[in-house]
Design an enzyme around this catalytic site. Structure first.
Site, short mmCIF file in Angstrom:
data_model
loop_
_atom_site.label_atom_id
_atom_site.label_comp_id
_atom_site.label_asym_id
_atom_site.label_seq_id
_atom_site.Cartn_x
_atom_site.Cartn_y
_atom_site.Cartn_z
CE LYS A 283 -3.28 -10.44 -14.88
NZ LYS A 283 -4.03 -9.92 -13.68
NE ARG B 147 -6.43 -12.74 -11.08
CZ ARG B 147 -5.27 -12.47 -10.49
NH1 ARG B 147 -5.36 -12.49 -9.16
NH2 ARG B 147 -4.49 -12.79 -11.23
CB SER C 89 3.20 -3.52 -1.71
OG SER C 89 1.96 -2.89 -2.14
CE LYS D 272 4.61 -7.40 -3.42
NZ LYS D 272 3.50 -7.16 -4.20
P1 NAD Z 1 -1.82 -0.23 -3.87
O1 NAD Z 1 -0.45 0.41 -4.18
O2 NAD Z 1 -3.02 0.55 -3.99
O3 NAD Z 1 -1.78 -0.30 -2.12
C1 NAD Z 1 -0.68 -0.69 -1.52
C2 NAD Z 1 -1.18 -1.12 0.04
O4 NAD Z 1 -0.02 -1.54 0.68
C3 NAD Z 1 -1.52 0.02 0.92
O5 NAD Z 1 -2.46 -0.43 1.82
C4 NAD Z 1 -0.42 0.36 1.45
O6 NAD Z 1 -0.50 1.12 2.65
C5 NAD Z 1 0.38 -0.83 1.62
N1 NAD Z 1 1.85 -0.66 1.68
C6 NAD Z 1 2.66 -0.07 0.63
N2 NAD Z 1 4.07 0.03 0.87
C7 NAD Z 1 4.12 -1.04 1.91
C8 NAD Z 1 5.15 -1.52 2.56
N3 NAD Z 1 6.41 -1.31 2.08
N4 NAD Z 1 4.76 -2.04 3.62
C9 NAD Z 1 3.66 -2.56 4.15
N5 NAD Z 1 2.55 -2.15 3.55
C10 NAD Z 1 2.71 -1.15 2.37
O7 NAD Z 1 -1.76 -1.83 -4.21
P2 NAD Z 1 -2.94 -2.81 -4.36
O8 NAD Z 1 -3.28 -2.62 -5.79
O9 NAD Z 1 -4.13 -2.58 -3.51
O10 NAD Z 1 -2.28 -3.94 -4.27
C11 NAD Z 1 -1.79 -4.52 -2.83
C12 NAD Z 1 -1.09 -5.83 -2.86
O11 NAD Z 1 -2.02 -6.88 -3.53
C13 NAD Z 1 0.14 -5.50 -3.89
O12 NAD Z 1 1.02 -6.45 -3.29
C14 NAD Z 1 -0.22 -6.45 -5.23
O13 NAD Z 1 0.98 -7.02 -5.79
C15 NAD Z 1 -1.01 -7.41 -4.73
N6 NAD Z 1 -2.21 -7.99 -5.42
C16 NAD Z 1 -2.09 -9.54 -5.36
C17 NAD Z 1 -3.02 -10.23 -6.25
C18 NAD Z 1 -3.43 -11.70 -6.10
O14 NAD Z 1 -4.09 -12.23 -6.96
N7 NAD Z 1 -2.81 -12.25 -4.95
C19 NAD Z 1 -3.88 -9.38 -7.34
C20 NAD Z 1 -3.59 -8.11 -7.20
C21 NAD Z 1 -2.71 -7.41 -6.49
#
Ligand code: NAD
Length: 325
Positions: free
Chosen positions: A71, A114, A203, A230
């Site tokens: 990917k 996923r 995040s 993080k």
């Molecule tokens: P998004 O930008 O749509 O939403 C971000 C979320 O985090 C919101 O709830 C926001 O309020 C909060 N947020 C933003 N900045 C923040 C901060 N400084 N402190 C605390 N909270 C904060 O993002 P998303 O696409 O919903 O992704 C959310 C998280 O999931 C990201 O960290 C992303 O990297 C992670 N992610 C993980 C996987 C995995 O496989 N584990 C896959 C995809 C995304």
């Protein structure tokens, strides 16, 4: 698969890959990883010094599922202004017998589905069967996918939620309403006191949940922490819980367990790959009082597994474009 190269668009992925097929694909690949039938290659992720973008590759090989590929993609913060999602990715699948390129599959929808399947697999295998209250921490793009998938795993009676940006919570409330579940925005202490299952998908770079707020018997799926630095929950919550993960190497380096690992409070040996539970080689939850924590770091093999499903179904349904190489 076809003799030619299959091209499967984002739209087609969303049409052919449902939550049930993503769940099965992810559960199978976690099982294969724990049997050493599948492994992830080292992840590359770089700030490219252009458009503020982060770009990289997640790659691996699943001998059992015959998925080989990568990917490729990342994060472009300026995309929102162009009407595009900030996260962009594409999956390349190769024939493991010949090395020929088999398919190019849109990776944006598949990443969300996923990731939701991953926490969902953890709830299926680790949450108490009588779990009634689902607590959501996070309300961004991924959160609605997470909620929909989790809601199918137990007979939840209510969804409670907290987000650092409360103005984002109505999007979760709307999904809960669609699912016929009462929804309440609550403070974090109340979320910990009431929820039987908690999903964190933010995040955050600092702990949002404290250990003393979480009640015995809770299952927590920490899904947001996928990068060094993080953190979504307190390190002492991680070290006091029974920790499960998709991949131990990622859990201790870029996952939620990185902080507890760095302080020596958890070791590699104390973290269980969830595939062992799936394969029946670990009992999973030991009691109704135990706090289980799934550190869902996100591995390339998950992407390959769902991309393979997308390519196969798109081909079967005549929805893939085929290019002769
Ligand atoms: P998004 O930008 O749509 O939403 C971000 C979320 O985090 C919101 O709830 C926001 O309020 C909060 N947020 C933003 N900045 C923040 C901060 N400084 N402190 C605390 N909270 C904060 O993002 P998303 O696409 O919903 O992704 C959310 C998280 O999931 C990201 O960290 C992303 O990297 C992670 N992610 C993980 C996987 C995995 O496989 N584990 C896959 C995809 C995304």
């Amino acid at each position: 698969m076809s003799d030619g190269l299959l091209i499967v668009s984002e739209e087609v992925c969303a049409k052919v890959v449902d939550r049930a097929s993503a769940f099965t694909a992810v559960e199978n690949v976690f099982g294969a990883m724990a049997r050493n039938d599948a492994y992830n290659f080292p992840v590359i992720r770089e700030a490219i010094g252009y458009a503020d973008a982060l770009y990289g590759f997640k790659s691996g090989f699943d001998r059992a599922g015959k998925s080989l590929g990568v990917k490729s993609g990342g994060y472009w913060p300026g995309n929102m202004d162009k009407g595009l999602t900030n996260h962009q990715s594409t999956v390349f699948l190769f024939d493991p017998d010949t090395g020929q390129l088999q398919a190019l599959v849109g990776g944006n929808y598949l990443t969300a589905v996923r990731t939701a399947a991953s926490s969902s697999v953890s709830i299926a295998h680790l949450a108490r069967k009588d779990s009634k209250v689902l607590g959501m921490v996070g309300a961004g793009h991924q959160s609605t996918f997470q909620l929909r998938a989790a809601a199918e795993q137990r007979d939840f009676e209510k969804v409670i939620a907290w987000n650092p940006h409360p103005e984002m919570l109505p999007r979760l409330g709307a999904v809960a309403a669609e699912l016929g579940l009462p929804f309440e925005a609550v403070e974090r202490e109340q979320l910990g006191a009431e929820a039987d299952v908690i999903i964190t998908i933010t995040s955050a770079f600092e702990p949002l949940l404290k250990k003393e707020w979480i009640k015995p018997g809770t299952h927590i799926a920490c899904m947001g922490t996928d990068t060094k630095g993080k953190q979504e929950v307190a390190a002492d919550l991680v070290s006091s819980a029974s920790v499960f993960t998709d991949e131990v190497a990622q859990s201790i380096s870029i996952g939620e367990a990185q902080h507890a690992f760095a302080s020596g409070a958890v070791t590699e040996a104390s973290i269980t790959p969830i595939g062992k539970v799936i394969n029946g080689d670990h009992p999973g939850r030991a009691s109704d009082q135990e706090i289980t924590l799934f550190d869902g770091t996100g591995v390339g093999l998950q992407d390959l597994a769902v991309a393979k499903v997308a390519a196969q179904l798109a081909q079967e349904q005549g929805l893939a474009s085929v290019v002769t190489l």
